[in-house]
Enzyme design. Structure first.
Site, short mmCIF file in Angstrom:
data_model
loop_
_atom_site.label_atom_id
_atom_site.label_comp_id
_atom_site.label_asym_id
_atom_site.label_seq_id
_atom_site.Cartn_x
_atom_site.Cartn_y
_atom_site.Cartn_z
CE LYS A 194 14.56 -49.99 -8.84
NZ LYS A 194 14.02 -49.86 -7.47
CE1 TYR A 235 15.95 -52.91 -6.76
CE2 TYR A 235 14.21 -53.90 -5.44
CZ TYR A 235 15.03 -52.84 -5.72
OH TYR A 235 14.94 -51.68 -4.98
#
Length: 311
Positions: free
Chosen positions: A167, A139
């Site tokens: 992400k 992330y």
């Protein structure tokens, strides 16, 4: 070039965590959020991300969120769970808990609070991946953790099988494009954008899908956008993205100077879901505050202009 078959693609919203009036987890509302997202056609659920207030929840509350979402999803889509912690051993502990509770994959940031080097970040991801028998996604959210995950860091981890995807919520579109180009030779690696206002552009640049916080409010819109992009109907993708950009104005409802950017955004998402009849309250974790009546009316106006029903 090898044909790409990324493990995760489509629309994977970071699920909000509804709370009761006294600040406890609102399980029935969370079940309705999952039903709402599945009805919208999402391809996965990201539990305990930033939009899920993960940093504000106790470990016990986090575990309850996982249980509810896994149960409500009932295997229809993968449940990807944030194990977002300051350091490696803490992230491993949260990831193992998520695995025990039925997560299909885990999401981990770079270490934070501590000062960290790229070599330590690399070792962090390798150690978490070795300790947990679930796919691991990185992330990239430097606004929160103060470290940027560069393509030079991520792509070797992906090539070594450490990472199943990323992400990217960095807002660094140039870096994202370089990551997507590098991922062309990594057929299983998923490149997901969290930049919800430019999903059409990120898809054109090689994204496999999106993780949009606004997708809680309008999952159908993001699914339409994704479908238009993958079928090459860029005019339709642009039109849908433009509508969603206008809807994103809900985050401007909070009076300036009275709420952080986090509180304004999450407060708007929760208020919109409350107005749409999905959740019962727009209560936020302390020290954040819920939007008041005037701010709620501003959110309602945005929903109306976007053509979204409300109760």
């Amino acid at each position: 070039m090898t044909a790409r078959t990324p493990r995760y693609s489509g629309v994977i919203p970071p699920v909000v965590t509804p709370l009761t009036a006294d600040g406890e987890l609102d399980r029935p509302s969370l079940e309705r959020v999952v039903e709402h997202l599945l009805d919208g056609g999402v391809t996965g659920l990201f539990a305990l991300g930033s939009s899920g207030e993960t940093a504000y929840l106790t470990p016990g509350q986090q575990d309850e969120v996982i249980k509810v979402i896994v149960s409500a999803a009932a295997g229809q889509v993968p449940v990807i769970v944030g194990a977002i912690e300051t350091t490696t051993n803490r992230a491993i502990e949260r990831a193992r808990s998520a695995a025990t509770l039925g997560a299909d994959a885990v999401v981990v940031t770079a270490p934070f609070y501590t000062r960290t080097s790229d070599q330590e970040i690399d070792r962090h991801f390798r150690d978490v991946a070795a300790a947990v028998e679930l796919p691991l996604l990185a992330y990239d959210v430097p606004v929160c953790v103060h470290s940027k995950l560069t393509p030079e860091l991520l792509l070797p981890l992906a090539a070594d099988g450490v990472l199943a995807g990323v992400k990217d919520s960095s807002g660094d579109d140039g870096s994202f494009r370089r990551l997507a180009i590098g991922a062309r030779e990594l057929p299983d690696f998923s490149v997901l954008t969290g930049h919800e206002l430019v999903v059409d552009a990120m898809m054109l640049g090689g994204a496999d899908g999106s993780v949009p916080g606004l997708g809680n409010v309008d999952p159908h819109g993001y699914v339409r956008l994704h479908h238009a992009a993958v079928t090459g109907d860029w005019a339709a993708a642009k039109a849908e993205q433009d509508r969603l950009v206008a809807l994103f104005d809900i985050i401007r409802a909070a009076r300036p100077g009275t709420a952080s950017a986090t509180a304004a955004g999450l407060g708007a998402f929760k208020t919109a879901l409350m107005l749409r009849g999905v959740i019962t309250t727009n209560v936020m974790s302390p020290p954040m505050r819920p939007l008041d009546a005037a701010e709620t009316a501003a959110v309602a106006d945005c929903l109306d202009r976007a053509g979204l029903s409300r109760v």
